[in-house]
Design a protein around this motif. Structure first.
Motif, PDB file in Angstrom:
ATOM      1  N   MET A   1       1.763  35.159  10.814  1.00 34.34           N
ATOM      2  CA  MET A   1       3.009  34.550  11.307  1.00 34.34           C
ATOM      3  C   MET A   1       3.639  33.728  10.197  1.00 34.34           C
ATOM      4  N   GLY A   2       4.838  34.031   9.785  1.00 37.31           N
ATOM      5  CA  GLY A   2       5.480  33.314   8.702  1.00 37.31           C
ATOM      6  C   GLY A   2       5.980  31.956   9.155  1.00 37.31           C
ATOM      7  N   SER A   3       6.379  31.161   8.185  1.00 40.09           N
ATOM      8  CA  SER A   3       6.914  29.847   8.496  1.00 40.09           C
ATOM      9  C   SER A   3       8.265  29.974   9.183  1.00 40.09           C
ATOM     10  N   GLU A   4       8.739  28.866   9.718  1.00 40.17           N
ATOM     11  CA  GLU A   4      10.019  28.875  10.439  1.00 40.17           C
ATOM     12  C   GLU A   4      11.161  29.297   9.526  1.00 40.17           C
ATOM     13  N   VAL A   5      11.157  28.810   8.271  1.00 39.78           N
ATOM     14  CA  VAL A   5      12.247  29.149   7.357  1.00 39.78           C
ATOM     15  C   VAL A   5      12.192  30.617   6.966  1.00 39.78           C
ATOM     16  N   GLU A   6      10.980  31.191   6.850  1.00 40.77           N
ATOM     17  CA  GLU A   6      10.851  32.620   6.543  1.00 40.77           C
ATOM     18  C   GLU A   6      11.342  33.464   7.725  1.00 40.77           C
ATOM     19  N   GLN A   7      11.012  33.039   8.937  1.00 42.46           N
ATOM     20  CA  GLN A   7      11.482  33.764  10.122  1.00 42.46           C
ATOM     21  C   GLN A   7      13.003  33.711  10.225  1.00 42.46           C
ATOM     22  N   LYS A   8      13.565  32.541   9.885  1.00 42.77           N
ATOM     23  CA  LYS A   8      15.018  32.415   9.917  1.00 42.77           C
ATOM     24  C   LYS A   8      15.660  33.344   8.898  1.00 42.77           C
ATOM     25  N   ALA A   9      15.064  33.407   7.686  1.00 46.09           N
ATOM     26  CA  ALA A   9      15.593  34.286   6.642  1.00 46.09           C
ATOM     27  C   ALA A   9      15.578  35.738   7.099  1.00 46.09           C
ATOM     28  N   THR A  10      14.484  36.145   7.729  1.00 44.17           N
ATOM     29  CA  THR A  10      14.382  37.525   8.208  1.00 44.17           C
ATOM     30  C   THR A  10      15.417  37.801   9.291  1.00 44.17           C
ATOM     31  N   ARG A  11      15.583  36.840  10.205  1.00 45.52           N
ATOM     32  CA  ARG A  11      16.558  37.019  11.290  1.00 45.52           C
ATOM     33  C   ARG A  11      17.980  37.154  10.758  1.00 45.52           C
ATOM     34  N   LEU A  12      18.316  36.374   9.719  1.00 42.97           N
ATOM     35  CA  LEU A  12      19.681  36.379   9.199  1.00 42.97           C
ATOM     36  C   LEU A  12      19.959  37.557   8.276  1.00 42.97           C
ATOM     37  N   LEU A  13      18.960  37.976   7.506  1.00 44.06           N
ATOM     38  CA  LEU A  13      19.218  38.917   6.415  1.00 44.06           C
ATOM     39  C   LEU A  13      18.700  40.330   6.668  1.00 44.06           C
ATOM     40  N   LYS A  14      17.849  40.514   7.697  1.00 38.60           N
ATOM     41  CA  LYS A  14      17.314  41.834   7.989  1.00 38.60           C
ATOM     42  C   LYS A  14      18.453  42.811   8.285  1.00 38.60           C
ATOM     43  N   GLY A  15      18.494  43.913   7.576  1.00 40.28           N
ATOM     44  CA  GLY A  15      19.551  44.903   7.768  1.00 40.28           C
ATOM     45  C   GLY A  15      20.795  44.630   6.944  1.00 40.28           C
TER      46      GLY A  15
END
Length: 333
Positions: A1-15
């Protein structure tokens, strides 16, 4: 499970960015920063280092001539903004090539000139006629069915007057949520203040930020209008791409969380200088261990400061949420 900031980055930039580039960016985020000469081994090669810096998702920093340079990731929301700016530039270039190719095809085969070109314009359309830009800009608001969102700043070509205000139409009442984020300077000008008041009186929810980098109009998650110039009056993009419009909606929501409600009083911050420094990193979603490295504090000191900040907020907020709550209270900008 990644950190909160890593999860946010994935949510914003995925795709939005290539998966390989996103993976390199999240690895750098997890590290916080690294020596420039160690970056290729950390994130997957010199090509990835160059891609991150070229896209604006990371930058090279130096603390002095005698110290090694470091590769530092930008916060996820700024990475999204840089990516959207780069994507916009490439879309404009691609659209210009497409139009040039269509003109050449029409010259070579005249019978193709009657072919419907709507497909080429469907996702991104460039508008350069001033009258058409004004017409489309005014008409766009009527296309919203659930949400109407705008960003506005002080970039204008002529002095503002009260006629500049475009309040929500009566049909919005109870059906469409209308929100606007204004640059604080708009509310500091008496005409700008009046235009905001007119919109608020008509049902708009307004918030302020110290700086709004560009204008934007966004209807639901279906269509957006972006300027190609500071004012947008001599060039604009009309975007129907669901991927880009969705990313713009995410960008607006991030700014909305940071912005101060129009008319709210910003209380004086109860934080001391060190707590404000820690909080400014918390708002970026930076982990405690990285905050300790950046500030030169011990990890236990950082954790003591974060606990004090949460206590002053009156809630058990964690990291990024604490920063957002403090920004909305006007404790930091």
């Amino acid at each position: 499970m990644g950190s909160e900031v890593e999860q946010k980055a994935t949510r914003l930039l995925k795709g939005i960015v290539p998966d390989e580039l996103l993976a390199s960016y999240t690895r750098l985020l997890a590290e916080g920063a690294c020596k420039r000469d160690e970056a290729p081994d950390l994130i997957g090669g010199i090509d990835q280092v160059e891609a991150l810096t070229r896209s604006g998702m990371a930058h090279v920093a130096s603390s002095g001539p005698a110290l090694p340079q470091r590769l530092v990731p930008v916060p996820p929301d700024l990475a999204l903004q840089a990516t959207l700016a780069d994507l916009t530039r490439r879309l404009v270039a691609d659209q210009e090539r497409l139009l040039d190719g269509q003109r050449r095809m029409a010259e070579t085969h005249p019978w193709t000139a009657s072919v419907d070109t709507e497909t080429g314009d469907r996702l991104v359309r460039i508008i350069t006629d001033r009258e058409e830009i004004s017409t489309v800009s005014r008409a766009l608001i009527s296309t919203a069915r659930q949400d109407w969102m705008t960003l506005d700043n002080q970039s204008v070509e002529r002095p503002m007057d009260e006629l500049t205000a475009v309040p929500p139409p009566p049909s919005f009442d109870g059906h469409v949520r209308c929100r606007a984020i204004y640059e604080r300077a708009c509310a500091e000008d008496h005409i700008g203040l009046r235009t905001i008041e007119i919109a608020v009186e008509a049902g708009e929810e307004a918030r302020l930020l110290p700086r709004v980098g560009m204008k934007m109009k966004l209807a639901d998650e279906s269509i957006a209008m972006l300027p190609l110039t500071p004012t947008g009056l001599s060039g604009a993009l009309l975007i129907r791409s669901s991927v880009i419009v969705g990313a713009l909606r995410e960008y607006f929501e991030m700014l909305w969380e940071r912005a101060t409600p129009f008319g709210a009083v910003s209380p004086e911050s109860p934080l001391n200088d060190k707590e404000r420094r820690v909080l400014s990193l918390l708002v970026e979603g930076v982990p405690d261990s990285v905050i300790a490295k950046r500030t030169g504090m011990g990890l236990s000191t950082v954790r003591r400061h974060t606990a004090t900040i949460r206590a002053k907020l009156g809630h058990d907020h964690h990291h990024f949420a604490a920063g957002v709550a403090a920004v909305r209270r006007g404790w930091i900008k």
